[in-house]
Design an enzyme around this catalytic site. Structure first.
Site, short mmCIF file in Angstrom:
data_model
loop_
_atom_site.label_atom_id
_atom_site.label_comp_id
_atom_site.label_asym_id
_atom_site.label_seq_id
_atom_site.Cartn_x
_atom_site.Cartn_y
_atom_site.Cartn_z
N ASN A 128 -2.24 -41.76 5.63
CA ASN A 128 -3.01 -41.57 6.87
C ASN A 128 -2.10 -41.41 8.08
O ASN A 128 -2.30 -40.52 8.92
CB ASN A 128 -3.93 -42.77 7.11
CG ASN A 128 -5.23 -42.68 6.33
OD1 ASN A 128 -5.69 -41.58 6.01
ND2 ASN A 128 -5.83 -43.82 6.04
N ASP A 171 -8.68 -38.51 3.60
CA ASP A 171 -10.00 -38.33 2.96
C ASP A 171 -9.92 -37.36 1.78
O ASP A 171 -10.56 -37.55 0.75
CB ASP A 171 -11.02 -37.78 3.97
CG ASP A 171 -11.50 -38.86 4.93
OD1 ASP A 171 -11.09 -40.03 4.78
OD2 ASP A 171 -12.29 -38.53 5.83
N GLU A 197 -9.90 -47.26 -0.26
CA GLU A 197 -9.12 -46.45 -1.20
C GLU A 197 -9.04 -47.17 -2.53
O GLU A 197 -8.06 -47.09 -3.26
CB GLU A 197 -7.72 -46.13 -0.67
CG GLU A 197 -7.17 -47.11 0.31
CD GLU A 197 -6.58 -48.38 -0.35
OE1 GLU A 197 -7.30 -49.40 -0.32
OE2 GLU A 197 -5.46 -48.32 -0.86
P1 GH3 Z 1 -0.80 -50.65 -1.09
O1 GH3 Z 1 0.10 -49.76 -1.85
O2 GH3 Z 1 -0.33 -52.07 -1.06
O3 GH3 Z 1 -2.19 -50.56 -1.56
O4 GH3 Z 1 -0.76 -50.15 0.43
P2 GH3 Z 1 -1.90 -49.41 1.25
O5 GH3 Z 1 -1.27 -48.82 2.46
O6 GH3 Z 1 -2.63 -48.48 0.37
O7 GH3 Z 1 -2.86 -50.63 1.55
P3 GH3 Z 1 -3.70 -51.03 2.80
O8 GH3 Z 1 -4.88 -51.82 2.24
O9 GH3 Z 1 -2.84 -51.72 3.80
O10 GH3 Z 1 -4.23 -49.69 3.43
C1 GH3 Z 1 -5.40 -49.06 3.03
C2 GH3 Z 1 -5.71 -48.03 4.06
O11 GH3 Z 1 -6.77 -47.21 3.66
C3 GH3 Z 1 -6.10 -48.63 5.39
C4 GH3 Z 1 -7.30 -47.81 5.84
O12 GH3 Z 1 -7.13 -47.28 7.12
C5 GH3 Z 1 -7.36 -46.68 4.84
N1 GH3 Z 1 -8.69 -46.23 4.55
C6 GH3 Z 1 -9.75 -46.98 4.14
N2 GH3 Z 1 -10.84 -46.19 3.96
C7 GH3 Z 1 -10.48 -44.92 4.28
C8 GH3 Z 1 -11.17 -43.68 4.31
O13 GH3 Z 1 -12.35 -43.55 3.98
N3 GH3 Z 1 -10.47 -42.57 4.68
C9 GH3 Z 1 -9.15 -42.65 5.03
N4 GH3 Z 1 -8.52 -41.53 5.37
N5 GH3 Z 1 -8.48 -43.82 5.04
C10 GH3 Z 1 -9.13 -44.95 4.66
MG MG Z 2 -3.73 -49.20 -1.30
MG MG Z 3 -6.53 -51.41 -0.83
#
Ligand code: GH3
Ligand code: MG
Ligand code: MG
Ligand code: MG
Length: 312
Positions: A199, A208, A234
Site C-alpha cells: 500500500n 486492492d 488482507e
Molecule cells: P505481515 O507480513 O506481518 O502480515 O505485515 P503486513 O504489513 O501485511 O501486516 P499489517 O497487519 O501491519 O498490515 C495490513 C495492512 O493491510 C494494513 C491495512 O492498511 C491494509 N489493508 C487492510 N484492508 C485493506 C484493503 O481492503 N485494501 C487495501 N489496499 N489495504 C488494506
Molecule cells: Mg499481512
Molecule cells: Mg494481517
C-alpha cells in the site's frame, strides 16, 4: 434503451462466488389443507423445474422451515385450525425467515385482504384462477430477487468471497457436521506478507488489486465444496471439508508458489507479493475456536520463520 440484466445468470454468478451449489433446484413449500389443490400447483412448479414440498398441516410448516430452508412459501389463505395469514405472521416473527418470499393463493379473497397481508410482511396475494405460466413467473421473480439480496448480504464487496460473519458461520457449521460424522477437515488462515508496504509503495488501489488477485486464485484452485472467506483486510480463511492436514499443506503450498509468481504492475514498476499461512485439522478439537486458534498460531510461526511459508 439498455438491456435489462440477465437475472438468472446474475444469481448463478453470485451463487458461484458463494460456493453454493449452482445446480440446486429452487425449492418451494406449498401449504394447503386440500392435498389435491396443493398437488395441482406442485405439478405446475415441478414442470417449471422446481422442487416442491407439500404440507397440509399448518403446524408442520415451522419444522420444515427450520430443517430445510425453502426458497419460497406458497400459502393457502383459508385453512381450518390456523389461517394462512396467521401462519405468515408467525413465520415473519423469526429473524432467520425475514428474507423468504411468501405468496398467498386464494379463490375468493376480498381485495382489501391484500393490504392486510402485505402489512404482516407477505409479498403478494394471487388468484387461484391465474394462468399457470403467470404463477411460475411470480414465483421465479420473487425467488431470484430474494436470492440476489441474500447473496449480497453474504458477500464481501471487494472480492465476492464470503464476508467475515458468513465464513465464521460456515466454519462453525462444518465443525459440528464433521464432529457428528467423525470426519476430517482442515482450515487455512492466509495473510498477505508485508502488505502495508505494498500500500505504502504502490498505493491503496494497487493494494486492492492484489487482494482481488489472491481471491481469484483461491476461487480458481479450490473445490466447489470448499468455503473461501475474506476474514479481515488482507486475511483469508479457507475451510476444506474431507481434507486432512497433509493434503491441505500440499494444496496451500502450491497456491503459495502460484501467488508469489504473479507479476503485479503499478505504473512502470513490476513487483511480486507473497503470503504466509497457518493450517489446522479438526482432529481432537472440542470447538471451532480451538481450531482457529491453532491456525492462527501456525500463521504466527510462518511469519516468524521469515514469511512466504505454510506452517501446521
Ligand atoms: P505481515 O507480513 O506481518 O502480515 O505485515 P503486513 O504489513 O501485511 O501486516 P499489517 O497487519 O501491519 O498490515 C495490513 C495492512 O493491510 C494494513 C491495512 O492498511 C491494509 N489493508 C487492510 N484492508 C485493506 C484493503 O481492503 N485494501 C487495501 N489496499 N489495504 C488494506
Ligand atoms: Mg499481512
Ligand atoms: Mg494481517
Ligand atoms: Mg383451503
Amino acid at each position: 434503451v439498455t438491456k435489462p440484466a440477465d437475472i438468472p445468470s446474475l444469481v448463478g454468478m453470485i451463487r458461484n462466488h458463494l460456493n453454493l451449489n449452482i445446480n440446486k433446484p429452487t425449492h418451494i413449500l406449498i401449504v394447503d389443507d386440500q392435498i389435491s389443490i396443493a398437488e395441482f400447483y406442485a405439478t405446475i412448479l415441478e414442470q417449471a423445474g422446481m422442487k416442491v414440498t407439500i404440507e397440509t398441516n399448518p403446524y408442520g410448516v415451522l419444522p420444515i422451515l427450520q430443517s430445510s430452508m425453502p426458497d419460497l412459501l406458497l400459502l393457502d389463505l383459508n385453512m381450518p385450525d390456523v389461517n394462512g395469514d396467521e401462519l405468515a405472521a408467525v413465520v415473519r416473527q423469526q429473524e432467520q425467515f425475514q428474507t423468504i418470499p411468501i405468496l398467498f393463493l386464494s379463490a375468493n379473497a376480498h381485495p382489501d385482504k391484500k393490504t392486510d397481508l402485505l402489512e404482516i410482511g407477505s409479498d403478494d396475494l394471487l388468484s387461484k384462477g391465474m394462468p399457470p405460466e403467470e404463477l411460475v413467473r411470480h414465483v421465479r421473480s420473487r425467488v431470484d430477487r430474494a436470492k440476489i439480496l441474500t447473496a449480497m448480504m453474504y458477500q464481501d464487496s471487494l472480492t465476492g468471497l464470503l464476508n467475515h460473519a458468513q465464513i465464521q458461520l460456515a466454519a462453525e457449521r462444518v465443525f459440528m457436521q464433521c464432529k457428528r460424522k467423525d470426519t476430517t477437515f482442515t482450515i487455512a488462515m492466509i495473510d498477505i506478507d508485508k502488505f502495508k508496504s505494498v500500500n505504502d509503495t504502490y498505493g491503496h488501489l494497487t493494494g486492492d488489486r492484489v487482494i482481488k488477485a489472491l481471491a481469484q486464485l483461491l476461487q480458481q484452485r479450490l473445490r466447489v465444496t470448499d468455503y473461501i472467506g475474506r476474514f479481515g483486510g488482507e486475511e483469508f480463511l479457507l475451510i476444506m471439508p474431507d481434507m486432512n492436514i497433509h493434503d491441505a499443506g500440499n494444496l496451500i503450498n502450491s497456491l503459495r508458489k502460484a501467488f508469489s509468481l504473479i507479476n503485479f504492475k503499478s505504473d512502470n514498476l513490476s513487483f511480486n507479493v507473497s503470503f504466509s499461512a497457518g493450517i489446522a485439522e479438526n482432529t481432537g478439537m472440542n470447538a471451532f475456536i480451538d481450531q482457529i486458534k491453532f491456525a492462527d498460531e501456525a500463521l504466527y510461526r510462518a511469519k516468524e520463520r521469515g514469511r512466504n511459508v505454510v506452517c501446521a
